[in-house]
Design a protein around this motif. Structure first.
Motif, PDB file in Angstrom:
ATOM      1  N   TRP A   1      17.558  -7.347  -1.932  1.00 23.25           N
ATOM      2  CA  TRP A   1      16.130  -7.018  -1.914  1.00 23.25           C
ATOM      3  C   TRP A   1      15.886  -5.504  -1.979  1.00 23.25           C
ATOM      4  O   TRP A   1      14.922  -5.038  -2.579  1.00 23.25           O
ATOM      5  N   ASP A   2      16.784  -4.682  -1.349  1.00 27.01           N
ATOM      6  CA  ASP A   2      16.587  -3.231  -1.293  1.00 27.01           C
ATOM      7  C   ASP A   2      16.723  -2.573  -2.653  1.00 27.01           C
ATOM      8  O   ASP A   2      16.218  -1.457  -2.856  1.00 27.01           O
TER       9      ASP A   2
ATOM     10  N   GLN B   1      18.535  -9.106   2.286  1.00 33.74           N
ATOM     11  CA  GLN B   1      18.487  -7.650   2.411  1.00 33.74           C
ATOM     12  C   GLN B   1      19.397  -6.940   1.419  1.00 33.74           C
ATOM     13  O   GLN B   1      19.018  -5.930   0.830  1.00 33.74           O
TER      14      GLN B   1
ATOM     15  N   TYR C   1      15.455 -17.560  -5.609  1.00 32.48           N
ATOM     16  CA  TYR C   1      14.466 -16.628  -5.056  1.00 32.48           C
ATOM     17  C   TYR C   1      14.825 -16.229  -3.629  1.00 32.48           C
ATOM     18  O   TYR C   1      14.713 -15.052  -3.247  1.00 32.48           O
TER      19      TYR C   1
ATOM     20  N   GLN D   1       8.704  -5.327  -8.698  1.00 29.98           N
ATOM     21  CA  GLN D   1       9.627  -6.455  -8.874  1.00 29.98           C
ATOM     22  C   GLN D   1       9.643  -7.362  -7.642  1.00 29.98           C
ATOM     23  O   GLN D   1       9.666  -8.583  -7.748  1.00 29.98           O
ATOM     24  N   ARG D   2       9.602  -6.718  -6.434  1.00 27.06           N
ATOM     25  CA  ARG D   2       9.564  -7.533  -5.216  1.00 27.06           C
ATOM     26  C   ARG D   2       8.289  -8.380  -5.151  1.00 27.06           C
ATOM     27  O   ARG D   2       8.320  -9.555  -4.758  1.00 27.06           O
ATOM     28  N   LYS D   3       7.172  -7.765  -5.564  1.00 28.57           N
ATOM     29  CA  LYS D   3       5.905  -8.502  -5.541  1.00 28.57           C
ATOM     30  C   LYS D   3       5.960  -9.704  -6.491  1.00 28.57           C
ATOM     31  O   LYS D   3       5.545 -10.821  -6.140  1.00 28.57           O
TER      32      LYS D   3
ATOM     33  N   SER E   1      15.816 -12.585  -2.046  1.00 32.95           N
ATOM     34  CA  SER E   1      15.011 -11.986  -0.979  1.00 32.95           C
ATOM     35  C   SER E   1      15.856 -11.476   0.183  1.00 32.95           C
ATOM     36  O   SER E   1      15.305 -10.873   1.124  1.00 32.95           O
TER      37      SER E   1
ATOM     38  N   LYS F   1       9.117  -1.983  -6.010  1.00 32.97           N
ATOM     39  CA  LYS F   1       8.013  -2.616  -5.301  1.00 32.97           C
ATOM     40  C   LYS F   1       7.334  -3.677  -6.168  1.00 32.97           C
ATOM     41  O   LYS F   1       7.005  -4.775  -5.695  1.00 32.97           O
TER      42      LYS F   1
ATOM     43  N   ILE G   1       8.647 -11.290  -7.538  1.00 28.44           N
ATOM     44  CA  ILE G   1       9.599 -12.291  -7.018  1.00 28.44           C
ATOM     45  C   ILE G   1       8.936 -13.108  -5.913  1.00 28.44           C
ATOM     46  O   ILE G   1       9.092 -14.339  -5.825  1.00 28.44           O
ATOM     47  N   SER G   2       8.145 -12.477  -5.046  1.00 29.80           N
ATOM     48  CA  SER G   2       7.467 -13.194  -3.957  1.00 29.80           C
ATOM     49  C   SER G   2       6.442 -14.190  -4.506  1.00 29.80           C
ATOM     50  O   SER G   2       6.362 -15.339  -4.048  1.00 29.80           O
TER      51      SER G   2
ATOM     52  N   PHE H   1      15.541  -3.716  -5.560  1.00 29.23           N
ATOM     53  CA  PHE H   1      14.418  -3.983  -6.453  1.00 29.23           C
ATOM     54  C   PHE H   1      13.291  -3.002  -6.178  1.00 29.23           C
ATOM     55  O   PHE H   1      13.135  -2.499  -5.053  1.00 29.23           O
TER      56      PHE H   1
END
Length: 529
Positions: free
Chosen positions: A267-268, A264, A258, A274-276, A262, A272, A278-279, A270
């Protein structure tokens, strides 16, 4: 019995008793507000009805014909007046009889007043009905009490088995059970009950002591079982700890994935959503990892605390043997003496350095000279006091070391004495064995070589003792063949010839009747030997 349609009142009464709406010839209801016939309150367990309005010329047979359709009739008590009491077999038959209340009865086609009447059926109080009802209620109450008692007994915990009274026979049985591991719990409970009852007296004290001794012999077994269970528990703890460590490693790898996602450069790329996700996943994995890590650290802290407790307990426990305890104490005292000696040398070196600095301070002209001198003197006094304390402790430790050495020497002397006693015991055993050898040689040199030959000698001696004039070898062997078919004549003759002091052979007869006979001379041989 007839019911004419021209009488609407009787017809309505009968229909009302049957629970039906009275209808006329044209199908219209008649007397819709006719009340049901008045009856008294029903007595408990009522099986008897009162029947009034009977014709004066009515007989018991006519009453039976009318009311037997309601059920089995047990008894009829007819009065001289126009009523009677009818007792049925069951209570529900009374309800059927009540429906006949209000009907007109006419005997045949006669219109005489004595041959007609209107029936009135009502409940009647009877002592027999009340008695049967009370008996039935008592029976139901008994059944209910029995049911409740059975339910209470079912829910009640089982009572312990009764303990037999003390006797010599029961004592021997309990003593045998105490030696069996599977029956130990039952037997020790019986022993405890006997002791609490006061069965111990001067006559039975020895028996109780032996049973208590048997119970004490199980202590070692229980300790071994506890140690085995503790070992299993430790192995299970170790397996759980290893499995938990493996789970934590995998959680660390997942969290690392993870964290790397995360960064840079990944992360760019993915979206929005998918980022949520993953977080959220990373947060959940970190929380679970922290929980498992705290659990593992708790287990390790418990193990460290147990180890420290074990160390404290080991210091309080007695050593296995006195010699090993003394050796360990001497080694510990030697180490302490060495450390104290090194501390003493270090303090001496510090004192010398302070003296040198004090001499330098005398030579130098410093404005704070007096103050530094006081400080140095105070430090020197403190070090001298500490040095005296260290010297006293060193002397005390040396005295303890000497005492321990003396104890060690005594223990060694005791061990040497024990070894000498063991060697003397072994020499005595060897001498006793050597003294037994001549007996074995004499036994081996005897003419009887086996237990079978000794048995044959005894049987032959008994046989010849009852034949004072002797017997031939064939006669003797024929007697022995009855006991054992495998006996050989030559072996018997050889055995008897070897025992010259027990058996002797003589020639009897003249000419053709000359015969060799064996005789028993054991008593004469006993005098010769």
């Amino acid at each position: 019995m007839t019911l004419p349609m021209s009488d609407p009142t009787a017809w309505a009464t009968a229909m009302n008793n049957l629970g039906m709406t009275p209808l006329g010839i044209a199908g219209q209801p008649i007397l819709p507000d006719l009340p049901p016939p008045a009856t008294r309150e029903r007595p408990p367990g009522c099986k008897t009805v009162f029947v009034g309005g009977l014709p004066e010329n009515g007989t018991e047979q006519i009453i039976v014909e009318v009311f037997e359709q309601c059920g089995e009739i047990i008894a009829i008590r007819k009065s001289k007046k126009n009523f009677c009491h009818i007792r049925f077999a069951e209570e529900y038959m009374v309800d059927k009889a009540l429906y006949l209340s209000g009907y007109r009865i006419r005997l045949g086609s006669s219109t005489d007043k004595k041959d007609t009447g209107r029936l009135h059926v009502d409940f009647a109080q009877a002592r027999d009905d009340l008695y049967e009802w009370e008996c039935k209620q008592r029976m139901l109450a008994r059944e209910e009490r029995h049911r409740r008692r059975m339910e209470e007994e079912r829910l009640r915990p089982p009572s312990p088995p009764p303990v037999v009274h003390y006797s010599d026979h029961e004592c021997s049985i309990v003593a045998e059970k105490l030696k069996d591991d599977s029956k130990f719990s039952e037997a020790v409970q019986t022993l405890l009950t006997w002791i609490e009852r006061g069965e111990v007296n001067r006559r039975s004290a020895n028996n109780f002591y032996s049973m208590i001794q048997s119970a004490n012999s199980h202590v070692r077994r229980l300790v071994n079982e506890k140690a085995a269970h503790e070992k299993d528990m430790e192995e299970a703890k170790e397996k759980f700890k290893q499995a938990l460590s493996g789970i934590l490693i995998q959680f660390e790898q997942i969290v690392a994935v993870y964290h790397s996602a995360s960064k840079q450069k990944a992360w760019d790329h993915f979206t929005k959503a998918q980022r949520k996700n993953i977080s959220v996943w990373c947060k959940q994995a970190e929380e679970i990892r922290n929980i498992h890590n705290d659990e593992l650290m708790g287990i390790r802290r418990e193990e460290e605390m147990e180890m420290s407790d074990d160390e404290i307990e080991e210091t309080t426990e007695t050593k296995e043997t006195e010699e090993s305890a003394l050796v360990s104490q001497t080694e510990a005292l030697k180490e302490e003496n060495d450390s104290l000696r090194w501390q003493l040398d270090a303090y001496r070196n510090e004192v010398e350095l302070l003296k040198q600095e004090q001499g330098k301070a005398h030579r130098e002209d410093d404005p704070n000279k007096e103050q530094q001198l006081k400080l140095l003197q105070q430090a020197l006094q403190g070090m001298q006091q500490h040095l005296l304390k260290v010297q006293e402790e060193y002397k005390r430790k040396e005295a303890e070391l000497e005492k321990i050495k003396d104890d060690k020497l005594q223990v060694e002397k005791m061990l040497e004495n024990l070894k000498e006693k063991e060697s003397c015991a072994s020499r005595l055993c060897a001498s006793s064995q050597d003294s037994d050898y001549p007996l074995e040689k004499t036994l081996n040199s005897s003419p009887i070589k086996s237990e079978r030959e000794a048995l044959l000698v005894g049987i032959i001696s008994t046989f010849l003792h009852v034949h004072p004039f002797g017997a031939s070898i064939e006669y003797i062997c024929s007697y022995l063949h009855r006991l054992d078919n495998k006996i050989c004549t030559s072996d018997v003759e050889c055995l008897m010839s070897r025992l010259q002091h027990t058996f002797k052979q003589e020639m009897t007869g003249v000419g053709a009747s000359l015969e060799k006979r064996w005789k028993f001379c054991g008593f004469e041989g006993l005098k010769l030997t």
